[in-house]
Scaffold this motif. Sequence first.
Motif, PDB file in Angstrom:
ATOM      1  N   GLN A  66       0.663  -1.313   0.000  1.00 52.20           N
ATOM      2  CA  GLN A  66      -0.035  -0.325   0.064  1.00 52.20           C
ATOM      3  C   GLN A  66       0.808   1.389  -0.158  1.00 52.20           C
ATOM      4  O   GLN A  66       0.349   2.239  -0.754  1.00 52.20           O
ATOM      5  N   ILE A  67       1.954   1.209   1.416  1.00 50.00           N
ATOM      6  CA  ILE A  67       2.711   2.089   1.044  1.00 50.00           C
ATOM      7  C   ILE A  67       3.571   2.664  -0.337  1.00 50.00           C
ATOM      8  O   ILE A  67       3.426   3.771  -1.158  1.00 50.00           O
ATOM      9  N   VAL A  68       3.932   1.889  -1.315  1.00 47.55           N
ATOM     10  CA  VAL A  68       4.710   1.531  -2.541  1.00 47.55           C
ATOM     11  C   VAL A  68       3.759   2.532  -3.308  1.00 47.55           C
ATOM     12  O   VAL A  68       3.584   3.118  -4.433  1.00 47.55           O
ATOM     13  N   ARG A  69       2.458   1.912  -3.886  1.00 45.76           N
ATOM     14  CA  ARG A  69       1.184   2.171  -4.172  1.00 45.76           C
ATOM     15  C   ARG A  69       1.134   4.086  -4.085  1.00 45.76           C
ATOM     16  O   ARG A  69       1.097   4.745  -4.342  1.00 45.76           O
ATOM     17  N   LEU A  70       1.269   4.311  -2.860  1.00 46.30           N
ATOM     18  CA  LEU A  70       1.524   6.173  -2.650  1.00 46.30           C
ATOM     19  C   LEU A  70       2.508   6.824  -2.785  1.00 46.30           C
ATOM     20  O   LEU A  70       2.241   7.342  -3.523  1.00 46.30           O
ATOM     21  N   MET A  71       3.733   5.865  -2.827  1.00 47.21           N
ATOM     22  CA  MET A  71       4.970   6.508  -2.999  1.00 47.21           C
ATOM     23  C   MET A  71       4.722   6.870  -4.746  1.00 47.21           C
ATOM     24  O   MET A  71       5.248   8.092  -5.793  1.00 47.21           O
ATOM     25  N   VAL A  72       4.560   5.519  -5.565  1.00 53.43           N
ATOM     26  CA  VAL A  72       3.642   5.628  -7.064  1.00 53.43           C
ATOM     27  C   VAL A  72       3.318   7.132  -7.930  1.00 53.43           C
ATOM     28  O   VAL A  72       3.299   7.798  -8.321  1.00 53.43           O
TER      29      VAL A  72
ATOM     30  N   GLN B 143      12.271   2.527  -7.735  1.00 51.21           N
ATOM     31  CA  GLN B 143      12.366   3.207  -7.101  1.00 51.21           C
ATOM     32  C   GLN B 143      11.171   3.107  -5.535  1.00 51.21           C
ATOM     33  O   GLN B 143      12.121   3.257  -4.649  1.00 51.21           O
ATOM     34  N   ALA B 144      10.165   2.930  -5.445  1.00 51.20           N
ATOM     35  CA  ALA B 144       9.739   2.649  -4.189  1.00 51.20           C
ATOM     36  C   ALA B 144       9.432   1.563  -3.291  1.00 51.20           C
ATOM     37  O   ALA B 144      10.212   1.671  -2.270  1.00 51.20           O
ATOM     38  N   ARG B 145       9.956   0.610  -4.618  1.00 46.58           N
ATOM     39  CA  ARG B 145      10.036  -0.748  -3.591  1.00 46.58           C
ATOM     40  C   ARG B 145      11.814  -0.986  -2.837  1.00 46.58           C
ATOM     41  O   ARG B 145      12.382  -1.544  -1.901  1.00 46.58           O
ATOM     42  N   THR B 146      12.723   0.022  -3.396  1.00 45.56           N
ATOM     43  CA  THR B 146      14.119   0.726  -2.765  1.00 45.56           C
ATOM     44  C   THR B 146      13.539   0.904  -1.447  1.00 45.56           C
ATOM     45  O   THR B 146      14.770   1.158  -0.511  1.00 45.56           O
ATOM     46  N   ARG B 147      12.880   1.563  -1.021  1.00 43.23           N
ATOM     47  CA  ARG B 147      12.588   2.373   0.143  1.00 43.23           C
ATOM     48  C   ARG B 147      12.090   1.497   1.461  1.00 43.23           C
ATOM     49  O   ARG B 147      11.925   2.051   1.757  1.00 43.23           O
ATOM     50  N   ILE B 148      11.312   0.007   1.588  1.00 43.80           N
ATOM     51  CA  ILE B 148      10.935  -0.583   2.324  1.00 43.80           C
ATOM     52  C   ILE B 148      11.717  -1.502   2.549  1.00 43.80           C
ATOM     53  O   ILE B 148      12.307  -2.459   1.553  1.00 43.80           O
ATOM     54  N   PHE B 149      11.998  -1.926   3.377  1.00 50.48           N
ATOM     55  CA  PHE B 149      12.527  -2.481   4.483  1.00 50.48           C
ATOM     56  C   PHE B 149      11.981  -3.942   5.182  1.00 50.48           C
ATOM     57  O   PHE B 149      11.372  -3.643   5.807  1.00 50.48           O
ATOM     58  N   MET B 150      11.786  -4.907   4.606  1.00 52.69           N
ATOM     59  CA  MET B 150      11.099  -6.196   5.032  1.00 52.69           C
ATOM     60  C   MET B 150      11.845  -7.436   6.199  1.00 52.69           C
ATOM     61  O   MET B 150      12.966  -8.169   5.674  1.00 52.69           O
TER      62      MET B 150
END
Length: 560
Positions: free
Chosen positions: A309-315, A323-330
């Motif tokens: 959901q956060i990725v979609r907000l960033m996109v 680019q958005a996925r590089t900002r997420i750390f699981m």
Amino acid sequence: MRDYDNIIHTGLTGRLLLENSLLNKGTAFSMEERSELELHGLLPPKIESLEEQCRRAYKAFSVKPTPILKHIYLRSLQDTNETLFYALIQRHLQEMLSIIYTPVVGQACQRFSDLYRRPRGLYIAYQERDRMRSMLANFKRNIEVIVVTDGERILGLGDQGIGGMGICIGKLSLYSAVGGIAPNQTLPILLDTGTNNENLLKDPNYLGWRHERIGDDEYYAFVDMFIQALKHRWPNALLQFEDFAINHATPLLEKYHNELCCFNDDIQGTAGVAAATLLAASKSGGKSIEDMRVAFLGAGSAGCGIAEQIVRLMVGKGLSEEQARTRIFMVDRDGLAHNQMTGLRPFQHKLAQTYNRIASWSDGGSVTLEDVVTHAKPDAIIGVSGQPGLFTRSIVKKMAENHERPIIFPLSNPISQVEALPDDIIHWTKGRALIATGSPFEPVLYQGQSYPIAQCNNIYIFPGLGLGILASGATRVSDNMLDAAVQTLATSSPALTTPDALLLPSMKHIQQVTTHIALSVAVQAQKDGLADPCDRSEMEHRIRERQWSPVYRRMRMAHS
């Protein structure tokens, strides 16, 4: 509010009428009704208004000495007089939310068989699968909203077997109390596929199927039988998947989201409210969501759902998906997810970092959350691990060193599973942290200032989502509809105008927020071609017409 008929005609009289929770008015039956419906002598002589009944019921609730006894009292009231139950809940929602739902409902699920009193909902056991269609056919009401679970992953408590029914009942209570969905049009369903909880298997009082959980082949065939039977019986109903285990939740959602109107609240509802809270926190802290880095502790279906959901907000703010996925750390039990890690599930692969980027962040072992906080310097950490105390003093203080307003969301519930207590976070960050939790917490007092703690509760999303779907007649639940709910909730945050205020609206405004979310969801459903078009004022009218309110209607005997 929807103006239901002022007169209800019933074929029931006397004790049968008093035993029907949807029709029973208790001491509020008028003298005329008591005569026509043969109730004289079955009720005390005093005739009470609904308001008087609420005051008496609240007094009875208040004297119960423990939360679980308060829960049992409210469930008993719901089974006796639903109008009074919902009227009472609406008047005291802030106080009673934690009793009818998180965290006390978890205790009720654990003790479900011992506390069982009266039937509510539908139980479909695997060994009775051949009777499934007749079970649904025998349920005569027109059902519009269904919450279904198999009881395998209840809150942070794990496999509770048939006890999962308590979650479904609680969620639907909130659909009615907050979303205005008429309770006679809702149905909780428990798919009993066994349990792997040894305590339940050994418990002589356990009311479920005393059998280990069935294998995946049998399981998916059984669920598919249910879905096909449901589509045949109530083809336009909204189905909410609730508390399914990680290995089943995402595959079921992916398989059926284009086949019927459905969503998974643990993936999409949790994602929606968490993303909206993060969006509000970022704005309150003077940051843009597309510039943030976010670390998760817990990479299950809930954590990955929030991340997507956060990725979609960033996109939506201009970043590419890469680019958005590089900002997420699981981060999970095996450390930070990366593309050379084995055993990742398909939905985790999409959120894995490249190994070359993070290889130097540890001394050869797995990359921990503290390593991520040190090297990636995330603006926010979100806990969905189900494990207590993992947001340590060291991690939280590092967050405060890196950011003036660190965003820290320990979302696991119940309270016994929370990653860090808000009191500790406030003290460790000297009052600078922006906090939201999964369970309710009292405000924290620090150096003479009170810091309110927002509860990141799915109640902010799913009732409005459901109301918008029903009012618009949407045939599916799209990502865009969920995004619309997120944006609407985020703009309702008190923290946008008062920096130290709650990140989420107060419960006293929840019905107003729910109506706004319903409208945004309905309008988006039209834009997505999933609902028939109408102008905005007509949709507002439809939503108002849809909303049931707990008030008594005049009752008469039906004469042939």
